[in-house]
Design a protein around this motif. Structure first.
Motif, short mmCIF file in Angstrom:
data_model
loop_
_atom_site.label_atom_id
_atom_site.label_comp_id
_atom_site.label_asym_id
_atom_site.label_seq_id
_atom_site.Cartn_x
_atom_site.Cartn_y
_atom_site.Cartn_z
N LYS A 104 -30.52 -3.30 19.24
CA LYS A 104 -31.06 -2.01 18.81
C LYS A 104 -32.07 -1.45 19.81
O LYS A 104 -32.02 -0.28 20.15
N GLN A 105 -32.97 -2.29 20.28
CA GLN A 105 -34.00 -1.79 21.20
C GLN A 105 -33.40 -1.25 22.50
O GLN A 105 -33.91 -0.28 23.05
N LEU A 106 -32.32 -1.86 22.95
CA LEU A 106 -31.69 -1.39 24.18
C LEU A 106 -30.97 -0.06 24.01
O LEU A 106 -30.96 0.77 24.91
N PHE A 107 -30.33 0.12 22.85
CA PHE A 107 -29.41 1.24 22.68
C PHE A 107 -29.76 2.18 21.53
O PHE A 107 -28.92 2.95 21.11
N GLU A 108 -30.99 2.12 21.05
CA GLU A 108 -31.36 2.93 19.89
C GLU A 108 -31.15 4.43 20.13
O GLU A 108 -30.71 5.15 19.26
N ASP A 109 -31.45 4.90 21.32
CA ASP A 109 -31.35 6.34 21.60
C ASP A 109 -29.92 6.78 21.90
O ASP A 109 -29.54 7.89 21.53
N THR A 110 -29.14 5.95 22.55
CA THR A 110 -27.81 6.35 23.01
C THR A 110 -26.67 5.74 22.22
O THR A 110 -25.52 6.13 22.40
N GLY A 111 -26.96 4.76 21.38
CA GLY A 111 -25.90 4.01 20.72
C GLY A 111 -25.40 2.92 21.66
O GLY A 111 -25.66 2.94 22.86
N SER A 112 -24.69 1.98 21.09
CA SER A 112 -24.19 0.85 21.87
C SER A 112 -23.16 1.31 22.89
O SER A 112 -22.61 2.41 22.77
N PRO A 113 -22.87 0.45 23.86
CA PRO A 113 -21.69 0.76 24.69
C PRO A 113 -20.44 0.64 23.82
O PRO A 113 -20.50 0.07 22.73
N LEU A 114 -19.34 1.17 24.29
CA LEU A 114 -18.09 1.02 23.55
C LEU A 114 -17.69 -0.45 23.56
O LEU A 114 -17.70 -1.10 24.59
N VAL A 115 -17.37 -0.96 22.36
CA VAL A 115 -17.02 -2.37 22.21
C VAL A 115 -15.51 -2.45 21.97
O VAL A 115 -15.02 -1.99 20.94
N PRO A 116 -14.75 -3.06 22.91
CA PRO A 116 -13.30 -3.18 22.73
C PRO A 116 -12.96 -4.06 21.54
O PRO A 116 -13.74 -4.94 21.15
N LEU A 117 -11.79 -3.85 20.97
CA LEU A 117 -11.34 -4.59 19.80
C LEU A 117 -11.44 -6.10 20.02
O LEU A 117 -11.88 -6.83 19.14
N GLU A 118 -11.05 -6.57 21.21
CA GLU A 118 -11.08 -8.00 21.48
C GLU A 118 -12.50 -8.57 21.34
O GLU A 118 -12.70 -9.67 20.85
N GLU A 119 -13.51 -7.82 21.77
CA GLU A 119 -14.90 -8.27 21.67
C GLU A 119 -15.46 -8.02 20.28
O GLU A 119 -16.35 -8.74 19.83
N PHE A 120 -14.95 -7.01 19.61
CA PHE A 120 -15.46 -6.63 18.29
C PHE A 120 -15.30 -7.76 17.28
O PHE A 120 -16.10 -7.95 16.40
N ARG A 121 -14.25 -8.55 17.45
CA ARG A 121 -14.01 -9.64 16.50
C ARG A 121 -14.90 -10.86 16.77
O ARG A 121 -14.95 -11.76 15.97
N ASP A 122 -15.61 -10.88 17.89
CA ASP A 122 -16.51 -11.98 18.22
C ASP A 122 -17.73 -11.92 17.29
O ASP A 122 -18.50 -10.97 17.33
N ILE A 123 -17.88 -12.95 16.47
CA ILE A 123 -18.96 -12.98 15.47
C ILE A 123 -20.33 -12.83 16.12
O ILE A 123 -21.18 -12.08 15.63
N ASN A 124 -20.58 -13.51 17.22
CA ASN A 124 -21.90 -13.44 17.86
C ASN A 124 -22.21 -12.04 18.36
O ASN A 124 -23.32 -11.54 18.19
N LEU A 125 -21.23 -11.41 18.99
CA LEU A 125 -21.44 -10.05 19.48
C LEU A 125 -21.68 -9.10 18.32
O LEU A 125 -22.59 -8.28 18.34
N SER A 126 -20.87 -9.22 17.29
CA SER A 126 -21.01 -8.33 16.14
C SER A 126 -22.37 -8.50 15.47
O SER A 126 -22.99 -7.52 15.06
N LYS A 127 -22.86 -9.72 15.38
CA LYS A 127 -24.17 -9.94 14.75
C LYS A 127 -25.30 -9.34 15.57
O LYS A 127 -26.32 -8.93 15.03
N GLN A 128 -25.13 -9.27 16.88
CA GLN A 128 -26.15 -8.65 17.72
C GLN A 128 -26.32 -7.18 17.38
O GLN A 128 -27.38 -6.60 17.58
N TYR A 129 -25.25 -6.56 16.88
CA TYR A 129 -25.30 -5.15 16.50
C TYR A 129 -25.50 -4.98 15.00
O TYR A 129 -25.52 -3.85 14.50
N GLY A 130 -25.57 -6.08 14.26
CA GLY A 130 -25.75 -5.99 12.81
C GLY A 130 -24.48 -5.71 12.05
O GLY A 130 -24.51 -5.18 10.95
N LEU A 131 -23.34 -6.05 12.63
CA LEU A 131 -22.05 -5.80 11.98
C LEU A 131 -21.44 -7.10 11.47
O LEU A 131 -21.65 -8.15 12.05
N ASN A 132 -20.68 -6.98 10.42
CA ASN A 132 -19.89 -8.10 9.91
C ASN A 132 -18.44 -7.66 9.94
O ASN A 132 -18.02 -6.88 9.09
N PRO A 133 -17.68 -8.12 10.94
CA PRO A 133 -16.28 -7.68 11.02
C PRO A 133 -15.54 -7.99 9.72
O PRO A 133 -15.59 -9.10 9.21
#
Length: 164
Positions: free
Chosen positions: A50-79
């Motif tokens: 959040k601190q890195l991307f609060e103003d602009t939003g996250s970078p685009l996350v490809p589907l392959e990375e989106f399913r990665d639990i660790n990456l998703s948790k960094q953004y506060g998402l639960n796939p």
């Protein structure tokens, strides 16, 4: 065949946003299109990215990375498994590119920002099915976005909200 389009779907993994995703996949997405899931997290959330991307939003996350639990948790998402299944199917069967983007703030404003940032050709949202009085008191994200977004907005009706 026309040029590839950027089609956004506002997601919160609710039943209504899943209906909007299904509708977009069944009625809008063609080969070569880019399907962008747009998540808006609470401005009060406290996630590592959040601190890195609060103003602009996250970078685009490809589907392959989106399913990665660790990456998703960094953004506060639960796939959501159902959402992932829909996305896998549209990527495989229609050849669409699937990505996600996370914003932090008021969903009404951030969805409108996403339309411009991502140069969306269309945005699809689910509706909570609020009655007139509840919509006035609680506010309607979909109504706000329909009025203020700079691209066509489709609102997919959900089931009417039950009274408390």
């Amino acid at each position: 065949m026309g040029k590839a389009r950027a089609i956004g779907v506002g997601m919160d993994n609710s039943a209504n946003s899943k209906s909007a995703l299904r509708w977009a996949v069944d009625n809008l997405i063609d080969a070569e299109d880019c399907l962008i899931l747009i998540y808006v997290q609470s401005p009060k959330s406290d996630h590592p990215k959040k601190q890195l991307f609060e103003d602009t939003g996250s970078p685009l996350v490809p589907l392959e990375e989106f399913r990665d639990i660790n990456l998703s948790k960094q953004y506060g998402l639960n796939p959501d498994p159902e959402v992932l299944d829909i996305l896998d199917t549209v990527a495989r069967s229609k050849g669409a590119k699937v990505v996600a983007k996370v914003y932090w703030g008021d969903p009404r404003e951030k969805l409108c920002d996403a339309v411009d940032d991502l140069k969306l050709d269309c945005l699809v949202l689910g509706s909570r099915g609020l009655g007139v009085l509840r919509r006035i008191l609680l506010g309607s994200v979909s109504n706000y976005v329909m009025v203020h977004a700079s691209c066509p907005v489709t609102v997919v009706k959900g089931t009417p909200a039950t009274k408390p």
